[in-house]
Design a protein around this motif. Structure first.
Motif, mmCIF file in Angstrom:
data_model
loop_
_atom_site.group_PDB
_atom_site.id
_atom_site.type_symbol
_atom_site.label_atom_id
_atom_site.label_comp_id
_atom_site.label_asym_id
_atom_site.label_seq_id
_atom_site.Cartn_x
_atom_site.Cartn_y
_atom_site.Cartn_z
ATOM 1 N N VAL A 1 -7.394 7.646 -13.785
ATOM 2 C CA VAL A 1 -7.547 6.277 -13.282
ATOM 3 C C VAL A 1 -8.838 5.678 -13.834
ATOM 4 O O VAL A 1 -9.890 6.328 -13.783
ATOM 5 N N LYS B 1 -1.593 -0.693 -3.957
ATOM 6 C CA LYS B 1 -2.923 -0.235 -3.562
ATOM 7 C C LYS B 1 -2.741 1.156 -2.969
ATOM 8 O O LYS B 1 -1.728 1.412 -2.307
ATOM 9 N N VAL B 2 -3.705 2.016 -3.214
ATOM 10 C CA VAL B 2 -3.528 3.424 -2.861
ATOM 11 C C VAL B 2 -4.612 3.911 -1.912
ATOM 12 O O VAL B 2 -5.806 3.689 -2.146
ATOM 13 N N TRP C 1 0.822 -1.213 0.000
ATOM 14 C CA TRP C 1 0.000 0.000 0.000
ATOM 15 C C TRP C 1 0.853 1.259 0.000
ATOM 16 O O TRP C 1 1.966 1.267 0.524
ATOM 17 N N ALA D 1 -5.901 7.343 -1.174
ATOM 18 C CA ALA D 1 -5.795 8.686 -1.744
ATOM 19 C C ALA D 1 -6.581 9.661 -0.871
ATOM 20 O O ALA D 1 -7.776 9.468 -0.629
ATOM 21 N N LEU E 1 -0.697 2.835 -8.957
ATOM 22 C CA LEU E 1 -1.635 1.749 -9.302
ATOM 23 C C LEU E 1 -1.067 0.899 -10.446
ATOM 24 O O LEU E 1 -1.146 -0.325 -10.426
ATOM 25 N N TRP F 1 -10.656 1.381 -10.331
ATOM 26 C CA TRP F 1 -10.655 1.898 -8.960
ATOM 27 C C TRP F 1 -10.582 0.783 -7.910
ATOM 28 O O TRP F 1 -10.702 1.043 -6.718
ATOM 29 N N VAL G 1 -1.108 8.771 -8.126
ATOM 30 C CA VAL G 1 -2.056 7.671 -7.893
ATOM 31 C C VAL G 1 -2.044 6.729 -9.095
ATOM 32 O O VAL G 1 -1.940 5.504 -8.952
ATOM 33 N N VAL H 1 -8.160 1.303 -5.063
ATOM 34 C CA VAL H 1 -8.135 2.648 -4.469
ATOM 35 C C VAL H 1 -9.097 2.715 -3.287
ATOM 36 O O VAL H 1 -10.231 2.246 -3.365
ATOM 37 N N ILE I 1 -7.922 12.660 -9.880
ATOM 38 C CA ILE I 1 -7.616 11.215 -9.836
ATOM 39 C C ILE I 1 -8.443 10.503 -10.905
ATOM 40 O O ILE I 1 -7.925 9.707 -11.692
#
Ligand code: PGA
Length: 254
Positions: free
Chosen positions: A155, A123-124, A91, A126, A118, A158, A114, A161, A151
């Motif tokens: 992206v 894994k983010v 992460w 945000a 990814l 998702w 981000v 996220v 974002i």
């Protein structure tokens, strides 16, 4: 709903190796709900990541507090997403308000970070959130939407996220958002996602609340329908972090 509660501990720029060992022992000894009910992610400073990862119980995960916006190279002082992947760090926290404010990270820069993290398989978490001035001028949702849009523009998947709504005025101030205030922004943010990204993402994405969460206020916040977890700063260094993790069980009975 099926959104698993997630509790993150953001240790920020705190700790010596002895202190870190103590926190890890406290976490390792704690009795907490199973990882099927509450996901736990702790985020030590970069230098302690390998130590924490090797000593921490396997049902808790680790996160870095930042990473570089693109592939590594001649970027003195930075740590790349590839390095985190190489170390097995799953992460990363990106766009924290302290970095936005103190290090001038723009919405676009955070969006780029981000997307890049990814793409490397991280894994983010945000972070988004308004300042007190923005809240008082009535622009909370516009600010949060703009941060999220930067974002969303970059992206498309998702699934890795998690968003953290962290009002700047509540971070480290002891001034927590009321459960109603948190719920309102989480609800509006989910609605924004529904209209601008898609119903499925809006329904499945987890939105953590962050800003002066502690052992005493977590239960009431956790009970709100659109609060799917917490990102905890100060209290994540203390035993009450365990109570915050446990608060996620309210979802089972809600
Ligand atoms: P705090 O910090 O819990 O100390 O307010 C939260 C955060 O910055 O993530």
């Amino acid at each position: 709903m099926g959104r698993k509660f997630i509790v993150g501990g953001n240790w920020k720029c705190n700790g010596t190796s002895d202190e870190v060992k103590k926190i890890v022992s406290m976490l390792n000894e704690a009795e907490v709900p199973s990882q099927d009910v509450v996901e736990v992610v702790v985020s030590p400073p970069f230098v302690f990541l390998p130590m924490v990862k090797s000593q921490l119980r396997p049902d808790f995960q680790v996160a870095a507090q930042n990473c570089w916006v693109k592939k590594g190279g001649a970027f003195t002082g930075e740590v790349s997403a590839e390095m985190l992947v190489n170390l097995g760090i799953p992460w990363v926290i990106l766009g924290h308000s302290e970095r936005r404010a103190l290090l001038n990270e723009s919405n676009e820069f955070v969006g780029d970070k981000v997307a890049y993290a990814l793409a490397q398989g991280l894994k983010v978490i945000a972070c988004v959130g308004e300042t007190l001035e923005q809240r008082e001028s009535g622009s909370t949702m516009a600010v949060v939407a703009e941060q999220t849009k930067a974002i969303a523009d970059r992206v498309s998947d998702w699934s890795n996220v998690v968003l953290a709504y962290e009002p700047v005025w509540a971070i480290g101030t002891g001034k927590v958002a009321s459960p109603a205030q948190a719920q309102e922004v989480h609800f509006e943010l989910r609605k924004w996602l529904q209209q601008n990204v898609g119903a499925e993402v809006a329904d499945s994405i987890r939105i953590m609340y962050g800003g002066s969460v502690n052992g005493a206020n977590c239960k009431e916040l956790a009970a709100k329908p659109d609060v799917d977890g917490f990102l905890v700063g100060g209290a994540s260094l203390k035993p009450e972090f365990i109570d915050i993790i446990k608060s996620g069980t309210v979802k089972k009975t809600a």
